[in-house]
Structures are given as structure tokens and as C-alpha cells.
Enzyme design. Structure first.
Site, PDB file in Angstrom:
ATOM      1  N   TYR A 102       0.691  -1.215  -0.044  1.00 29.22           N
ATOM      2  CA  TYR A 102      -0.079   0.034   0.092  1.00 29.22           C
ATOM      3  C   TYR A 102       0.749   1.229   0.036  1.00 29.22           C
ATOM      4  O   TYR A 102       0.561   2.165  -0.853  1.00 29.22           O
ATOM      5  CB  TYR A 102      -0.852  -0.174   1.055  1.00 29.22           C
ATOM      6  CG  TYR A 102      -2.219  -0.896   0.583  1.00 29.22           C
ATOM      7  CD1 TYR A 102      -3.215  -0.138  -0.101  1.00 29.22           C
ATOM      8  CD2 TYR A 102      -2.507  -2.309   0.886  1.00 29.22           C
ATOM      9  CE1 TYR A 102      -4.344  -0.908  -0.221  1.00 29.22           C
ATOM     10  CE2 TYR A 102      -3.314  -3.008   0.335  1.00 29.22           C
ATOM     11  CZ  TYR A 102      -4.464  -2.503  -0.290  1.00 29.22           C
ATOM     12  OH  TYR A 102      -5.519  -3.097  -0.559  1.00 29.22           O
ATOM     13  N   GLU A 144      -9.011  -6.741   4.067  1.00 29.98           N
ATOM     14  CA  GLU A 144      -8.165  -7.898   3.564  1.00 29.98           C
ATOM     15  C   GLU A 144      -7.851  -8.699   4.793  1.00 29.98           C
ATOM     16  O   GLU A 144      -7.729  -9.714   4.541  1.00 29.98           O
ATOM     17  CB  GLU A 144      -7.259  -7.135   2.862  1.00 29.98           C
ATOM     18  CG  GLU A 144      -8.073  -6.837   1.428  1.00 29.98           C
ATOM     19  CD  GLU A 144      -7.032  -5.640   0.624  1.00 29.98           C
ATOM     20  OE1 GLU A 144      -5.683  -5.724   0.727  1.00 29.98           O
ATOM     21  OE2 GLU A 144      -7.343  -5.012  -0.386  1.00 29.98           O
TER      22      GLU A 144
END
Ligand SMILES: Cc1cc2nc3c(=O)[nH]c(=O)nc-3n(C[C@H](O)[C@H](O)[C@H](O)COP(=O)(O)OP(=O)(O)OC[C@H]3O[C@@H](n4cnc5c(N)ncnc54)[C@H](O)[C@@H]3O)c2cc1C
Ligand code: HEM
Length: 412
Positions: A102, A144
Site C-alpha cells: 500500500y 483484507e
């Protein structure tokens, strides 16, 4: 997931981000194109993860950019976009996207914003977007994390890629071939929800990078194997043939091994519903519908089912026999074949219920309005079905669909 656990942003940051969403959206495509260029230059290993054909087509850059802007618009109330986050997270989980990736995406997104906007991207704006991206990324990471945990805890479940051997390869039509897969470790094979897909990692000898692709499971769960059915994407004058589908058709055979991630996806049959079920597929969009049909036969055999399949003609119609058998054996299952350009042989056989396309008037003549509708197929086909169901005032909660590529917009 609750958004309570996400970091809170100050009023000024929220105001700056919201005020600049339209500016970024205006340059959206330029920013994301630049973002991918810079990110792949610095991190070429990510070419093993992203679908490089989607990059060329521009579909994926648009999808990611739109998602970031949509999230930024709701930065002070992310609960509004959590359903969209969950949907994307299924795809991310199936491709084993990890939290460490990310910040990489965030870094190059900000660099691209600066690069494209130049002086207009003041330090205040960049700082605000950095914070906002951090919150959006955290939302994805948390959703997630839950999905990875659920997958790992499932009996026989796994995280990452597991080697599967092709135990059978069966030609289903001129363009579609099924692959039957079993884990090399001979361990337990977890179940899945009919409609879900696998992500496979294609390691092709002539390609520098791995290519990940999704394939819907095309049989009912609980049979001791996973089956996917793959359409060979032919090339055109303009574009080369599909990479992975041709690799699978031409070079992957019985005994070969493919790395596979655990079943994923939020498009699956609600077996708790007792409403009539209408499964509509176009072309290879047949695969999740076949899994649903076979599951109904195993688990919910009393349910009223209408199975509609549209194809160009009989030569490209896969799993025809399974469809025919279901219709003949079970009185509650009605099957309908629609060919738009039937061959002479099709005209002789006359197994198709309709020549042409699926349209509202025809649907109304064969299925009840108060049904659960599931559909999948090429984008144009999906738009037509969606438009027809909306025109018929079918409630949104009874309309379910899957895209065989990045999410499109059926309203446009
Ligand atoms: C949830 C999900 C489920 C799926 N289930 C199935 C399934 O059950 N069965 C199935 O067969 N597929 C399924 N797919 C589609 C599958 O994942 C692949 O996208 C498909 O097999 C094509 O991959 P490829 O590598 O062969 O083609 P790619 O190399 O990805 O090319 C795709 C298409 O783009 C064209 N193309 C190539 N270059 C360009 C360019 N520069 N510009 C524009 N177009 C270009 C190619 O000619 C080809 O037609 C599913 C996808 C998703 C997301
Ligand atoms: C907050 C950050 C992110 C957002 C908003 C986001 C958004 C999206 C969206 C909207 C899609 C398309 C889903 C679909 O319709 O199929 C997608 C797919 C994808 N994402 Fe993300 N994503 C983010 C972070 C990441 C990260 C960190 C990675 C890994 C480096 C990643 C890798 C991928 C890949 C590989 C795909 C599929 C690409 C394809 O098939 O073309 N994403 N993402």
C-alpha cells in the site's frame, strides 16, 4: 467492517481533500497513467501482479483512480463506500495483495499528482492527500486482513499460492476447454460458494513476468477437484491473442502444475433464498452459472430454475450436454438456448429456444418477475440484461452480476 477503527482526519485535511477531488478527477487518467509508469519503473516486480494487458487497454488505471477519488469524496464517512471496498478487496485477496504494498502505491500516486498538476499541487494539498490515502489504504488493509484470516481458517484453506496439478483437460467447444485441478500436496480441498473464482498464476516460458488471471469455478463444490473452463481469446488485426488463455489451451496439459490462490469473490448463489432463480449467461459467462446450476441440483433441487444461455451458435456453446441433461432430468429446471447466428446444423437440431438476442419481452414471456436474477457475459450483453431488468422494475437486491474483467458501469 466498522470504520470506527480507522484513523480520524482533521477538518482542514477533509476540506482540502474534498475540494480537490474534482481537480484530480479531471486529470484522473493522466495522473494514473503517470502513476503506473513511475511505479513500474521503480518496482518492476509489480508487473508480476498487475494484468499488463489491462494496463495497455487503460481499464485498470481508470478503475483504481476512480476508486481512490470515490473514497476521497467520502473521506469523512467511509462507511458509505465500504461495500465497494469489500468488492475490490475480494480481488486483492485473491491476488495476495499485502499491506506492505500500500505505501508503494501511495507514494507513486502522490508523485504522479505532483508531476501532473505541477505548482497547482501545493504542499497543503499533497499533505492532505497523503493523510487521506493513508486512511483509505488502512480501510482496505483491515478488510483484507479479515479475508485472509477467514481463508486461512477454512478447512483445507490456504493463503498465497498452492500448486495444483491438471488431472484432466476436456474440450467443451471450439473455443472453451475445461481444466480439472487437484492439489499436488493431496491435502484437503476447501469448498467454495458457487459463482466464486480462482486466481491462477501463469508462468509462461516466453514472458518475463508472471501473469495472474481469474477463472470462475465451473462445477459444483464438493466433487474432489476444482474445474475451470477457459475461453481461448483469439487475436484480431489490431490486437494480439490473449496471453494466458492461449497458454492454457496450447501448452498446459494433464500432469502440468499451476499455482492457484484460494477461491474468492462476492458473486455467489444465495442458497437460502427460495425465490425462483434465473441464471442468464452470454458466451463464457456460462461458467459461474454452471456452478450454480450444478449446486442447485445437489442442494436445492425443489427450487424453480430458469437457465438461459446465449451464444453465437452451437459450435462455441460449451457444456451443452450438462445443460441439456439438467433440463431433461429435473422438471423444475427449464433451460433455454439463444443463438444469434445459428449454423445450418443448429437449424437442423433446433435445440435453441430463440434466434437473436435476449430481450425484455422474451424474458417476460418465460420467467417470473419476482425471481433472483444472476447474469454474466460480455459487457454489451450485461448492459442489455441489466437495462431489461431495471425496465421491468426488478428490485436491485434481486439483481446479481459478475464482470470478467475490471468492474464496468452498467448504467452507462
Ligand atoms: C471474476 C472473473 C472470472 C472470470 N472467469 C472466467 C472464466 O470462467 N473463463 C474464462 O475464459 N475467462 C474468465 N475470466 C477472464 C479471464 O480472467 C481472462 O481475462 C481471459 O482469459 C483473458 O486473458 P488472456 O490472458 O488470455 O488475455 P489478455 O492477454 O489479458 O487479453 C485480453 C483481451 O485483450 C485483447 N488485447 C490484447 N492487447 C490489447 C490492447 N493493447 N488493447 C486492447 N485489447 C488488447 C486480447 O486480444 C484479448 O482479447 C474471468 C475474469 C474475472 C475477472
Ligand atoms: C487504496 C488503494 C487501492 C485502491 C483504491 C485500489 C483499487 C482497485 C480497483 C478499483 C481495482 C479493480 C477491481 C476490479 O474491478 O476488478 C483494483 C484491482 C487491482 N489492484 Fe488495487 N487498489 C489499491 C491498492 C492496491 C495495491 C497496494 C496493490 C498492489 C500493489 C493493488 C493491486 C491490484 C491489482 C493487481 C488489481 C487487479 C488488476 C487487474 O486485473 O488489472 N491494488 N484495485
Amino acid at each position: 467492517m466498522s470504520t470506527e477503527t480507522l484513523p480520524k482526519l482533521d477538518e482542514q485535511t477533509i476540506a482540502t481533500v474534498k475540494a480537490t477531488v474534482p481537480v484530480l478527477a479531471e486529470h484522473g487518467e493522466q495522473i494514473t497513467t503517470r502513476f503506473y509508469q513511475m511505479m513500474f519503473e521503480a518496482h518492476p516486480e509489480l508487473k508480476n501482479v498487475f494484468n499488463m494487458t489491462h494496463q495497455k487497454e487503460g481499464k485498470q488505471p481508470r478503475a483504481l483512480a476512480n476508486a481512490v477519488y470515490a473514497a476521497a469524496q467520502y473521506i469523512d464517512d467511509l462507511s458509505a463506500i465500504m461495500p465497494a471496498v469489500e468488492k475490490i478487496a475480494h480481488k486483492h485477496r485473491s491476488m495476495n495483495i499485502v499491506p506492505e504494498q500500500y505505501p508503494i502505491v501511495g507514494k507513486y500516486l502522490l508523485l504522479a499528482i505532483k508531476d501532473v498538476l505541477g505548482d497547482a499541487a501545493t504542499d497543503d494539498i499533497i499533505n492532505a492527500w497523503e493523510k487521506a490515502y493513508g486512511v483509505i489504504a488502512e480501510a482496505f488493509i483491515q478488510v483484507e486482513a479479515n479475508m485472509y484470516q477467514e481463508t486461512a481458517e477454512e478447512t483445507g484453506g490456504w493463503v498465497g499460492y498452492r500448486d495444483f496439478e491438471v488431472i484432466d483437460k476436456v474440450k467443451e467447444s471450439d473455443v472453451i476447454t475445461s481444466f480439472y485441478l487437484k492439489p499436488v500436496d493431496e491435502g484437503v480441498l476447501p469448498g467454495y460458494k458457487p459463482g466464486q473464482y480462482l486466481t491462477i498464476k501463469a508462468q509462461m516460458p516466453n514472458e518475463e513476468f508472471d501473469q495472474l488471471r481469474q477463472y470462475s469455478l465451473s462445477d459444483a463444490p464438493g466433487k474432489g477437484y476444482y474445474r475451470i473452463s477457459v475461453k481461448r481469446e483469439e487475436g484480431t488485426e489490431q490486437f494480439p491473442e490473449g496471453k494466458v488463455s492461449n497458454f492454457l489451451h496450447k501448452h498446459v496439459n494433464e500432469g502440468d502444475v499451476i499455482p492457484v490462490s484460494a477461491p474468492a469473490g462476492d458473486f455467489f448463489l444465495d442458497t437460502a433464498s427460495k425465490k425462483p432463480l434465473v441464471l442468464i449467461s452470454g458466451g463464457v459467462g456460462l461458467t459461474p452459472m454452471m456452478s450454480m446450476l450444478q449446486t442447485i441440483i445437489k442442494q436445492q433441487i425443489d427450487r424453480e430454475v430458469h437457465f438461459i444461455h446465449a451464444a453465437r451458435n452451437g459450435s462455441v456453446h460449451a457444456l451443452k450436454h450438462d445443460m441439456k441433461m439438467a433440463g431433461e432430468e429435473y422438471p423444475n429446471i427449464k433451460t433455454y438456448i439463444v443463438y444469434d447466428t445459428p449454423t445450418e446444423e443448429d437449424m437442423k437440431e433446433k435445440i435453441h429456444a430463440k434466434e437473436g438476442y435476449v430481450d425484455l419481452a422474451w424474458l417476460q414471456s418465460i420467467v417470473p418477475q419476482d425471481s433472483d436474477f444472476y447474469f454474466c457475459g460480455p459487457e454489451g450483453f450485461m448492459k442489455a440484461i441489466y437495462g431489461a431488468l431495471k425496465e421491468w422494475n426488478v428490485p436491485m437486491e434481486q439483481i446479481n452480476y459478475e464482470f470478467f474483467g475490471p468492474q464496468g458501469d452498467l448504467e452507462k
